[in-house]
Design a protein around this motif. Sequence first.
Motif, short mmCIF file in Angstrom:
data_model
loop_
_atom_site.label_atom_id
_atom_site.label_comp_id
_atom_site.label_asym_id
_atom_site.label_seq_id
_atom_site.Cartn_x
_atom_site.Cartn_y
_atom_site.Cartn_z
N PHE A 1 0.78 -1.18 0.15
CA PHE A 1 0.02 -0.15 -0.01
C PHE A 1 0.86 1.11 -0.05
O PHE A 1 1.73 1.21 0.81
N TRP B 1 -2.61 5.49 -1.66
CA TRP B 1 -3.89 4.49 -1.11
C TRP B 1 -4.07 5.09 0.15
O TRP B 1 -5.24 5.35 0.58
N GLU C 1 -5.97 8.52 -0.06
CA GLU C 1 -7.46 8.37 -0.35
C GLU C 1 -8.27 8.09 0.63
O GLU C 1 -9.39 8.44 0.93
N ASN C 2 -7.67 7.15 1.86
CA ASN C 2 -8.58 6.64 2.66
C ASN C 2 -8.41 7.69 4.04
O ASN C 2 -9.00 7.76 5.18
N ARG D 1 -7.39 -4.30 2.39
CA ARG D 1 -7.61 -3.79 0.90
C ARG D 1 -9.18 -3.66 1.13
O ARG D 1 -9.78 -2.72 0.41
#
Length: 591
Positions: free
Chosen positions: A241, A245, A248-249, A283
């Motif tokens: 990751f 990534w 985005e979270n 994920r």
Amino acid sequence: MSLMRNPRLFARLFNWVSEVSVETLFKPQLPGNPRSFATRRRVDAEVFGEKWSSRPRNEIRKLAQVAMFDYFYNNRGLQFLIAESMSENAPVFNDNLLKKLNCDADGDDDLVRSITRFLWFHPVNEFEPFLESLGLNPSEFSHLIPCDKMFLNEDAFLLDNYHVFWNYGIVREKMGKIFKEAREVFGYGTGVLASKIKACEDLGFSKLFLSKLIVCSPSILIGNTHVELAKVMEMLRRMGFGFDWVSENLSEEASYDWSSMHRCLNYLRAMCVDEDELRELIRERPRLIFDNSGEWTLVLAGFQTKLGSSRSEVSSLLLKLPLIQELRKCVSNLRHCFLFLKDIKMEADEIGEVFRSHSSWLAVSRLKQTSTFLNTLKGGKKRLCQVIQENPEEMKKWTMGIRVQPLPGTEVYIDSKAMKTAFLLELGYKENSEEMEKALKSFRGRGSELRERFNFLASLGFNEKDVKDMVKASPDILTQASDVLETKVNYLVNELGYPLSTLVAFPTCLKYTLHRMKLRFAMFSWLRARGKVDAKLAVSTILVYSDKTFATRFVNRHPDGLKHFEDLKKQRIDTQECSSSLYRIDTQQCK
């Protein structure tokens, strides 16, 4: 004069005046709701004063912004961008200033000059418009305003650190969150904040990623928190990751505790069989580590583990949870279900069995309150336990938003209801009548107990006709055990001296607790001995009133009555005391 010294400010004012045409200023209002028009005029008058309430509010606010900028930039010497931001992005402060100005205005039509002159002689706390311009509400920054400072220049490092964030690409509206969550960052000495940011950059973070990270988690600039951040990012990097990534979270509305996220990742690693399973779990469910920094994941896992779930069962539960469901709500729903099962006296091992097999749907379902089940399902706690043990998915029918249907009657329940019906028919009730339905609802317990208690009452000296009349007048007296009924009858008849006819006339007295009886009669006898109450008061008068009403109507008749009544409540009123000559009732007077 200050406007002429600042050509840019003068140009802005000139452009604005050019945009506002004469037709716009004096355009007649279109017909509309007169009530809403009056409301708007009242609001404008309250905020801007009667003198300016007839002018468009946007016009007044723009003029106020021009005056505020002129004051902060030319008179206070603040930098251009800061003065501009404070004047344009602090509407609450500006409106409050206009309210004050309404009281001190000297009638001059030049609003800009009036505001400027007011600020010369009434300096304002510059931290208020500054913090509001950073995107904070007054309720959020009121406790953050320094008590010993009024001007921004008095804080040696505040504006320096402001410019460090600005030059790094963090916009003004997001600095308010940093100030609220990490106030000490704005107090760093010269070069300290830049070195903290450089230390984070050395971890391999890009400028774009780090600017968002600082807004999401300002604590990384305090102490050694960035060390925990580095551990989390290294673990995620090894699983494949990247920074994109993670970015985005991350939510700029939330705050993150990287040490908690590190604990959560370590737990998930220990729970999963291999790295592939852990990678797939994260994920599919990134919220496991990002929602509340993984705290709810640890709480949920700990809850299930205490109920006997294995690691594989916990892992399976986490994968089955809906993607959109918040973990906090899942934990709340499971806790509510656990309390319900505990409330109906289900054994611990049986509760564990239910949760090990059905937590995935229990976590997303909110059960109704226990009292709703007992009243609507028409089954006792033992019956509910039996139904859940046979089929736990029956609880899906008991969730919020679904109308709960009564449980089907068992053979024991049907037999008991038949015995209750037969008993009521013997008392003279008409079959399927409204009175019989009310009586059936009043009776609790098994039907065979009604006949036993009826016969027991008759054995205390009542004849059968009297007992029938008593039960018809107050059916729920038979919901009490035989020994409780015997104790109350003995107290009223043998100790206080009331005749049985008094209980026949007022059978409801048997519903009150023995403690209430002793308390009321003790107080009544104390008042009677002092001549404050009528000796012929009926039993119903003594017992039916609430404590508050009883105190108002009787206890307060004596100056020391309320104190004595409270003392009686605190001490245990012994039966032998209440049966002495002082408390004994004259049976002839009370018939």
